[in-house]
Write a protein that holds these residues in place. Sequence first.
Motif, PDB file in Angstrom:
ATOM      1  N   TYR A 115      17.622  -4.099  -3.402  1.00  0.00           N
ATOM      2  CA  TYR A 115      18.486  -3.879  -2.389  1.00  0.00           C
ATOM      3  C   TYR A 115      18.692  -4.701  -1.088  1.00  0.00           C
ATOM      4  O   TYR A 115      19.435  -5.040  -0.313  1.00  0.00           O
ATOM      5  N   PHE A 140      21.384  -7.210  -1.420  1.00  0.00           N
ATOM      6  CA  PHE A 140      22.512  -6.736  -1.270  1.00  0.00           C
ATOM      7  C   PHE A 140      22.733  -6.886   0.192  1.00  0.00           C
ATOM      8  O   PHE A 140      23.908  -7.337   0.810  1.00  0.00           O
ATOM      9  N   ASN A 141      21.620  -6.329   0.899  1.00  0.00           N
ATOM     10  CA  ASN A 141      21.783  -6.354   2.596  1.00  0.00           C
ATOM     11  C   ASN A 141      22.010  -7.876   2.919  1.00  0.00           C
ATOM     12  O   ASN A 141      22.826  -7.891   3.995  1.00  0.00           O
ATOM     13  N   VAL A 153      25.600  -8.515   2.727  1.00  0.00           N
ATOM     14  CA  VAL A 153      26.623  -7.842   3.877  1.00  0.00           C
ATOM     15  C   VAL A 153      26.515  -8.770   4.954  1.00  0.00           C
ATOM     16  O   VAL A 153      27.519  -9.154   5.487  1.00  0.00           O
ATOM     17  N   PHE A 187      32.230  -2.331   1.928  1.00  0.00           N
ATOM     18  CA  PHE A 187      30.636  -2.854   1.706  1.00  0.00           C
ATOM     19  C   PHE A 187      30.039  -1.730   0.632  1.00  0.00           C
ATOM     20  O   PHE A 187      29.500  -1.875  -0.303  1.00  0.00           O
ATOM     21  N   PHE A 200      29.060  -2.069  -2.997  1.00  0.00           N
ATOM     22  CA  PHE A 200      27.747  -1.385  -3.767  1.00  0.00           C
ATOM     23  C   PHE A 200      27.796  -0.750  -4.936  1.00  0.00           C
ATOM     24  O   PHE A 200      27.453  -0.684  -5.982  1.00  0.00           O
TER      25      PHE A 200
END
Lengths: 207, 87
Positions: free
Chosen positions: A24, A27-28, A31, A60, A64
């Motif tokens: 994760y 993924f952040n 972003v 976002f 996700f």
Amino acid sequence: METTEISVDIDDSILVERAQAGDYGAFNELVSRHDRKIYRLAKRIVESAEDAEDVLQDTFLKAFEHLDNFQGNSKFYTWLVRIAVNESLMKLRKRKTSRTVSLDEPAGNGEDPVVREIAVWDGDPEQRYSQEELRALLDGAIQELKPSFRTVFLLRDVEELSTEETASALNLSIPAVKSRLLRARLDLRERLTRLFKKKGDDLFAYL
Amino acid sequence: MLTCKDFLREISDYLDDTCDPTLRNDLQSHIKECPNCWVVFDTTKKTVNVYKGTEPQAVPETVQKRILAAIEKRQEAKKQAATGPPK
């Protein structure tokens, strides 16, 4: 999978793979890499900072949720832009119930594009104005365009999607993208020339 | 001979360098002879570049936090769905 340290040199595609595998943190990082540009795009389409914030969040969250469906045939950023455009247009349609927002409307009335302001610019606007002032001028000019024109311009010339990618993101034909882009560019040129021209240096208008 | 109207119709493709070579040559010859079209072309190119070149503004910190919190919530939900409810 543990979150590992992320360096700025890592390509988006690697981060996407890591995020798909459950990292994760990756993924952040995606972003924080793209949120500014997506926010700017959304703000220019929906014409409201508040709505743009919602669009940004929804974009976002959707990315996700659907990350496993991302195949890597396009760039991650292009995929993100497509989601953001859809979310923005939905927002715009919801808000402007009285004013129709359609991307299918004919691109102008079929007449040739018209040029009125013919003057060289007074130096480089990036030198003449602060980033903040310039941003306000550019945002103001683009708001004057119809959504169907400004969205094409933003995707092609700001987000640098190809004509084909833009056509597919907006469900438009390639000729429709090209004709909207031509008009949007000339229209913005007209507005910016009014702002940036050398005073008293107009050439004779023609056409 | 190309007219100014012809030039305007093609200006976008000329800018993107997507016209076929014959047309590109004709457009190039026109712009050399026609100062008005040269100015229009130059200012169109600058218009595109100034939009391309301006840095996007930072997302307000409160918004950034809100988004990361919303994503984290989904991430937690996903984790729990994968591992089952906490004992």
